[in-house]
Design an enzyme around this catalytic site. Structure first.
Site: not given
Ligand code: AGP
Length: 612
Positions: A2, A27, A73, A99-100, A485, A489, A492, A508, A607
């Protein structure tokens, strides 16, 4: 995850808090809320969804020069108006943002309920408001109440509180690694926030709270104590980040802006750590780690998400240049696997924010085992920089898009240079070899600028990928982390299912997925492994799968072979990952825009990830 902000000063708090929340929205964006104090009146507005919802709901007349704001969040309790912060005590005199996670919230809630407290939300945070109320009723002032409450709550978290009983005072605490608390010292005004983005528009004069510290903040300054009550002298510093980098400017999204900033960001990273004439490396922030590098006999790199992919490249560079055995791990796995670490182990953590809890907890394990630690970080004064023995700053400037771009490429070159530095410490590199590496690096910002200038050429690839439900990204050698990566990208920000694989793995298992509607992006720029990539591409095409190749300029054979191509300039093979990843960032961006996705605030993400 948050975003939290508090303001105490001489200006109206609402516009300052709203602006700060916009700076913190990356955030979390499940809900947002503001509380302002004006004498003996407390006004609270909170709304589910983005800051825009809060902004249209807020009472324009809500006045007061002290206030707190939050963007959420969700962890405990679904996103809703009711669960949005700030939360109040029963008597509505104490108000809290958080936050947490309060890990012992269930027994606390039960005990508080038994003592007559009435809960209005499903959140763990609300317990903090009721605990503060109890402590204040018992005679403590707000600061002391928060200090005592900090001893009653478990878990990693940051809290900011204010009370009608003490208008003009904010109390803030940082407990564990769930999130930073930055205090900003303005001119007759103070700000306290979860990160610098919210502080910089007011001041660059800041101090950071460490784990286990509680602050009393008033318009005149701040006083800090440990949770057990010892006074802590504040170490103020001036942060060199330019607030202008926090603005979108001409770009529709931060992500696109940050992709375009890469040539400059890379140049800043390279030339803050090295010079070409004379060829030399300058790692000024390595601190006590510098003296321990010659004795290092093993390196473990840790990171999460995009930073993990940068760490994977760092591992290759360290083994190649310094010839020290190196491995790479997710912070979240490293922490719990009882790793073999001793005082000759170098742990290199990679974190853009320097606040990712999975990385911080892994660093705590490494510290307990006596390892020497270096962190590669983009955020001045972040928690990883305070835990590690030394820091390699990436100097990419503030990154606001949730999808990391310029911080990935800057971390890769910082790790490249750090590998050369370790090679120097181990006596494994000559001055002429160093000069050759630096000469190649000097070409990189120009090559990346050329890639970006060719953006129009990649649009066809984006249009094709935008139709897909799934995509495979393949690479060998240094192109393997690039494949991972590129897939991250795409998934997400566009919500297309994408997986990155070492190309040799394809046969495989993943090859079973290949069919005409399943595109593969093959990164085939690693010249030593090119022939193997050609075989992989032919195997895919033999099964009807379309292939989008990322190939080096002038590679006519691969250009003819692939269904679509992205050509990138030729650079040293060590640096190919940087030029290959940039078009994949641009393609992911264009696909997401094409599909109408929220590029800078993709669903469910934040983020900075400060919960495990
Ligand atoms: C990448 O686009 C994501 N934002 C995410 O994977 C990110 O890299 C990860 O959460 C680690 O963050 P950090 O670098 O701040 O530690």
């Amino acid at each position: 995850m948050c975003g939290i902000v508090g303001y105490a000063g001489h200006r109206q708090a609402v516009p300052i808090l709203l602006r700060a929340l916009k700076d913190l929205e990356y955030r979390g964006y499940d809900s947002a809320g503001i509380a302002v104090l004006d004498g003996d009146s407390l006004s609270i507005t909170k709304r589910q969804g983005k800051i825009a919802n809060l902004e249209s709901a807020i009472n324009a007349t809500a006045s007061g020069t002290v206030g707190i704001g939050h963007t959420r969040w969700a962890t405990h309790g679904r996103p809703s108006d009711q669960n949005a912060h700030p939360h109040v005590s029963c008597d509505e005199r104490v108000v809290v943002i958080h936050n947490g996670i309060v890990e012992n919230y269930a027994p606390l809630r039960e005990a508080l309920g038994a003592r007559g407290h009435v809960f209005r939300s499903e959140t763990d945070t609300e317990t903090v408001a009721h605990l503060l109320e109890e402590e204040m009723r018992a005679g403590a002032d707000l600061f002391e109440a928060l200090r005592r409450t900090a001893q009653r709550i478990e878990g990693s978290q940051a809290v900011v509180a204010m009370s009608l009983d003490e208008p003009g005072v904010l109390a803030a605490a940082r407990l564990g690694n769930a999130g930073g608390v930055v205090i900003g010292f303005g001119d007759g005004e103070m700000v306290v926030a979860s990160d610098l983005a919210a502080v910089l528009p007011i001041t660059q004069d800041v101090a950071f709270l460490s784990d286990g510290q509680v602050a009393r903040v008033t318009p005149k300054g701040a006083e800090v104590r440990t949770v057990s009550g010892e006074p802590v002298p504040l170490q103020r510093k001036r942060v060199p980040i330019d607030p202008v980098t926090a603005l979108k400017g001409q770009y529709p999204h931060f992500m696109l802006k940050e992709i375009h900033e890469q040539p400059e960001a890379l140049a800043d990273t390279i030339w803050s750590l090295a010079t070409l004439e004379p060829p030399a490396l300058y790692f000024d922030d390595l601190g006590p780690a510098a003296d321990r590098l010659p004795d290092v006999d093993r390196v473990i790199l840790i990171g999460m998400g995009t930073s993990l992919h940068a760490a994977m490249l760092g591992q290759r560079y360290i083994e190649a240049f310094a010839r020290v055995p190196a491995s790479v791990d997710n912070g979240s796995e490293f922490r719990y696997r009882d790793p073999v670490v001793d005082e000759r182990t170098l742990v290199v953590s990679v974190s853009q924010s320097g606040e990712t809890v999975d990385v911080l907890e892994a660093m705590a394990v490494a510290r307990a085992a006596g390892a020497v630690q270096v962190t590669v970080c983009n955020t001045e004064g972040a928690q990883t920089t305070r835990v590690a023995d030394g820091t390699v700053y990436t100097r990419a400037g503030l990154e606001r898009g949730v999808a990391s771009t310029k911080c990935f490429s800057s971390a890769v070159v910082a790790l490249y240079l750090f590998a050369l530095r370790l090679a120097q410490a181990k006596g494994r590199i000559s001055q002429s070899e160093l000069a050759a590496h630096l000469g190649e690096l000097a070409q990189l910002p120009r090559a990346v600028a050329d890639v970006i200038a060719n953006r129009e050429r990649y649009r066809r690839v984006a249009a094709r990928l935008a139709q897909a439900q799934h995509a495979l990204f393949l690479g060998r050698g240094l192109a393997h982390p690039v494949a991972m990566e590129g897939a991250l990208k795409l998934k997400e920000i566009s919500y297309i299912h994408a997986e990155g694989y070492a190309a040799g793995e394809m046969k495989h298992g993943p090859i079973a997925l290949i069919e005409p509607a399943f595109p593969t992006v093959a990164i085939a720029t690693q010249h030593a492994l090119r022939a193997k990539m050609v075989s992989n591409i032919e195997q895919i095409q033999a099964r009807g799968g379309p292939v989008i190749g990322v190939v080096s300029e002038g590679d006519e054979e691969l250009t003819a072979l692939c269904d679509e191509v992205i050509t990138v300039p030729r650079v040293s093979s060590w640096l190919e990952p940087v030029v290959s990843v940039v078009p994949l960032q641009l393609v992911a961006y264009d696909v997401a825009v094409h599909r109408g996705c929220d590029v800078d605030q993709p669903r469910n993400l934040a983020k900075t990830v400060t919960v495990e």
